[in-house]
Write a protein that holds these residues in place. Structure first.
Motif, short mmCIF file in Angstrom:
data_model
loop_
_atom_site.label_atom_id
_atom_site.label_comp_id
_atom_site.label_asym_id
_atom_site.label_seq_id
_atom_site.Cartn_x
_atom_site.Cartn_y
_atom_site.Cartn_z
N SER A 213 27.73 -7.27 -2.73
CA SER A 213 28.68 -8.26 -2.20
C SER A 213 28.20 -9.70 -2.33
N PHE A 214 26.98 -9.90 -2.81
CA PHE A 214 26.51 -11.28 -2.99
C PHE A 214 25.69 -11.40 -4.26
N TRP A 215 25.71 -12.58 -4.82
CA TRP A 215 24.95 -12.90 -6.04
C TRP A 215 24.33 -14.27 -5.86
N TRP A 216 23.07 -14.44 -6.18
CA TRP A 216 22.49 -15.78 -6.21
C TRP A 216 21.65 -15.90 -7.48
N TRP A 217 21.58 -17.08 -8.01
CA TRP A 217 20.92 -17.30 -9.29
C TRP A 217 20.44 -18.74 -9.37
N TRP A 218 19.28 -18.95 -10.00
CA TRP A 218 18.79 -20.30 -10.25
C TRP A 218 19.65 -20.91 -11.35
N ASP A 219 20.25 -22.06 -11.08
CA ASP A 219 21.03 -22.71 -12.12
C ASP A 219 20.38 -24.02 -12.55
N GLN A 220 19.42 -24.45 -11.77
CA GLN A 220 18.60 -25.60 -12.16
C GLN A 220 17.21 -25.33 -11.59
N GLU A 221 16.24 -26.17 -11.96
CA GLU A 221 14.87 -25.91 -11.51
C GLU A 221 14.76 -25.90 -10.00
N GLN A 222 15.50 -26.78 -9.33
CA GLN A 222 15.33 -26.90 -7.90
C GLN A 222 16.56 -26.51 -7.08
N SER A 223 17.56 -25.91 -7.70
CA SER A 223 18.74 -25.50 -6.95
C SER A 223 19.25 -24.17 -7.47
N PHE A 224 20.00 -23.48 -6.65
CA PHE A 224 20.57 -22.20 -7.06
C PHE A 224 21.96 -22.03 -6.48
N GLY A 225 22.78 -21.27 -7.19
CA GLY A 225 24.13 -21.00 -6.77
C GLY A 225 24.20 -19.73 -5.95
N LEU A 226 25.19 -19.66 -5.08
CA LEU A 226 25.40 -18.47 -4.25
C LEU A 226 26.88 -18.12 -4.27
N LEU A 227 27.19 -16.85 -4.51
CA LEU A 227 28.56 -16.35 -4.50
C LEU A 227 28.60 -15.12 -3.61
N VAL A 228 29.53 -15.12 -2.65
CA VAL A 228 29.63 -14.01 -1.71
C VAL A 228 31.06 -13.49 -1.71
N HIS A 229 31.20 -12.18 -1.86
CA HIS A 229 32.51 -11.53 -1.82
C HIS A 229 32.80 -11.18 -0.36
N THR A 230 33.55 -12.04 0.31
CA THR A 230 33.77 -11.86 1.73
C THR A 230 35.02 -12.58 2.18
N ALA A 231 35.66 -12.04 3.20
CA ALA A 231 36.81 -12.71 3.82
C ALA A 231 36.45 -13.21 5.20
N GLU A 232 35.15 -13.16 5.53
CA GLU A 232 34.71 -13.60 6.86
C GLU A 232 34.92 -15.10 7.03
N GLY A 233 35.31 -15.48 8.25
CA GLY A 233 35.54 -16.89 8.52
C GLY A 233 34.29 -17.64 8.94
N ASN A 234 33.21 -16.92 9.23
CA ASN A 234 32.00 -17.58 9.73
C ASN A 234 30.92 -17.71 8.67
N THR A 235 31.30 -17.65 7.39
CA THR A 235 30.30 -17.69 6.31
C THR A 235 29.49 -18.97 6.34
N SER A 236 30.12 -20.10 6.60
CA SER A 236 29.39 -21.37 6.61
C SER A 236 28.31 -21.38 7.69
N LYS A 237 28.58 -20.72 8.82
CA LYS A 237 27.57 -20.63 9.89
C LYS A 237 26.38 -19.80 9.44
N ILE A 238 26.67 -18.75 8.71
CA ILE A 238 25.59 -17.90 8.17
C ILE A 238 24.73 -18.71 7.21
N ILE A 239 25.38 -19.51 6.36
CA ILE A 239 24.63 -20.34 5.40
C ILE A 239 23.80 -21.39 6.14
#
Length: 509
Positions: A213-239
């Protein structure tokens, strides 16, 4: 799913034949070899008998079962063992168990017990194969996410099909002090800390979601992307919790962009670009330096400016800019005035960034830096900021004029005109001067369908007309309506019409 591949190793002919007959009657099992001793079985395995389960007696001539187990493991066999033993062979059973065999069965063999053991091993095989398939699919998904360009064609959208349907949340996380720590720390210590970030990240994400349900990957040397398959409304709090945990448990200062909800996954490339812009805007706006130099009057003026861009109402812009120039001309240092203007500009740009085209936001960010450069004189900095603010307001006014139903009709007209080309969401949005994600939400609100659904419908309608009216090959028609992957076109056509393109042509003539 393929049956469980089984080898039988038993020196007693009657028992060996009985086992073979019984196991062949089990619908999930296939016998790939029967042998009278361990040496024969070892030779058979070395000659390509790829057994997944070896059912072996312990006491046998030439090579016993325990020696066979040891030899096979040393040779690289990774399957399971079921051990047969007599009542008096418990000391051998103990040794077999230490060799981590799957189970042992006492002679005379209870057929129901054997059937149950084989069923359990078959279920285990299913679970392992499913896990391998999930892992393979996730690696394919991650490879695709790393390779995604910042523009995705509305025709070339097959990549979304390897992801589950539904709602997604996406954001970008960044190690703000990455380069400082890299210079400051011993290389070994630095990479140990970087590895710790990866471990913590995986552990924290796994607490919240399943691995699929989640994928994360380095897209630059110092940052990475995150993709989550979810309908939860509290995702930003989790992040937010994740960011605090990473920052607390490593020497990196971790920040995250606000994140976006995606109801159409084909918007991900545009969202990734927007997230990158959010990260660029965030560090400066997170901390306002020289706050001691901002008096109440200047604070009120800055509040007026920010309010104007939040509301897209610029009636008081001229007055506010004039008052700001007068107030900052008396600043004790040019450095403090520049810091105030850059911080205010970043905040105003941030407020409109979700609606403006990303390229325009990036251009305005660079222009803000040029117009408030310390190499300029104080009057040049103040005038440069005023010019920059007016340009940004002009862009917002232009955007506001397009933000009505006419924008949807203009987008449709653009799509009709370019329907045969590999157009992108970004190109359609830019035509009506909107941010791609904002435009897509706006388009769906007024048409009750996504941009991709609308484009697909127009292309397939054109394809149907050409199938009916011309003798062109299906591959040529697919190319002519913007689908260069002919297999994908046929699959999509059948999904929407119920017929393959050639069948549709035959029925319509």
């Amino acid at each position: 799913m393929q049956n469980l591949q089984i080898m039988i190793v038993e020196d007693e002919y009657r028992i060996r034949v009985g086992l073979e007959r019984f196991i062949n009657d089990q619908p999930q099992c296939t016998i790939i070899g029967t042998y009278a001793n361990g040496q024969e079985a070892l030779d058979g395995w070395k000659h390509g008998k790829a057994a997944e389960v070896i059912l072996t007696d312990i006491k046998m001539p030439i090579m016993d079962g325990l020696t066979l187990i040891t030899e096979l493991k040393e040779a690289g066999y990774t399957g399971e063992f079921l051990v047969l033993s007599g009542f008096d062979d418990f000391q051998y059973v103990q040794q077999a168990l230490r060799n981590q065999v799957a189970d042992y069965l006492l002679k005379p063999i209870d057929r129901k017990q054997l059937q149950d053991r084989l069923q359990l091993l078959y279920v285990k095989k299913q679970e392992m194969e499913q896990e391998l398939e999930r892992e393979s699919q996730k690696q394919e998904q991650l490879q695709l996410l790393r390779a995604l360009s910042d523009e995705s064609s509305l025709a070339d959208t097959q990549w979304t099909e390897i992801f589950p349907s539904g709602t997604y949340y996406t954001c970008r996380l960044q190690l703000q002090n990455f380069h400082q720590q890299k210079v400051k720390r011993d290389p070994v210590r630095f990479h140990q800390e970087l590895s710790a970030v990866v471990r913590i990240l995986n552990a924290e994400l796994s607490k919240q979601w399943s691995a699929s349900s989640f994928w994360w990957w380095w897209d630059q040397e110092q940052s990475f992307g995150l993709l989550v398959h979810t309908a939860e409304g509290n995702t930003s709090k989790i992040i937010d919790h994740l960011v605090r945990t990473l920052s607390h448990r490593s020497f990196f200062n971790v920040t995250a962009s606000p994140g976006q909800i995606l109801h159409e996954l084909e918007l991900l490339p545009a969202a990734m670009e927007a997230e990158q812009m959010e990260i660029k805007l965030q560090p400066v706006s997170a901390e306002v330096p020289y706050t001691e130099t901002i008096n109440v009057n200047i604070q009120n003026i800055l509040h007026t400016l920010r309010f104007a861009f939040k509301q897209f109402v610029f009636d008081d812009l001229d007055t506010a800019l004039k008052q700001l120039k007068e107030g900052l001309s008396a600043a004790e240092s040019l450095e403090s005035a520049i810091a105030i203007l850059q911080s205010a500009g970043i905040e105003m740009l941030h407020d409109v960034s979700k609606r403006l085209p990303v390229n325009d936001v990036n251009r305005m960010l660079q222009k803000l830096g040029r117009n408030t450069n310390q190499a300029l004189s104080a009057p040049e900095v103040l005038q440069g900021f005023e010019n920059w603010t007016r340009d940004l307001a002009g862009m917002c006014t232009k955007l506001d004029k397009h933000s009505d139903l006419a924008a949807v009709e203009q987008a449709k007209a653009f799509i009709h005109h370019h329907v045969q080309e590999a157009i992108t969401i970004e190109q359609v949005a830019a035509h009506v001067y909107m941010n791609p994600t904002y435009f897509c939400a706006y388009f769906k609100k007024h048409t009750k369908e996504t941009v991709l659904q609308y484009v697909t419908k127009q292309r397939l309608e054109l394809a149907k007309r050409r199938l009916e009216d011309t003798d062109d090959k299906v591959t040529k028609i697919a190319d002519s309506v913007g689908y260069h992957d002919h297999k994908y076109f046929s699959k999509l056509f059948k999904k929407h019409t119920g017929f393959a393109p050639s069948e549709y042509r035959r029925l319509r003539r």
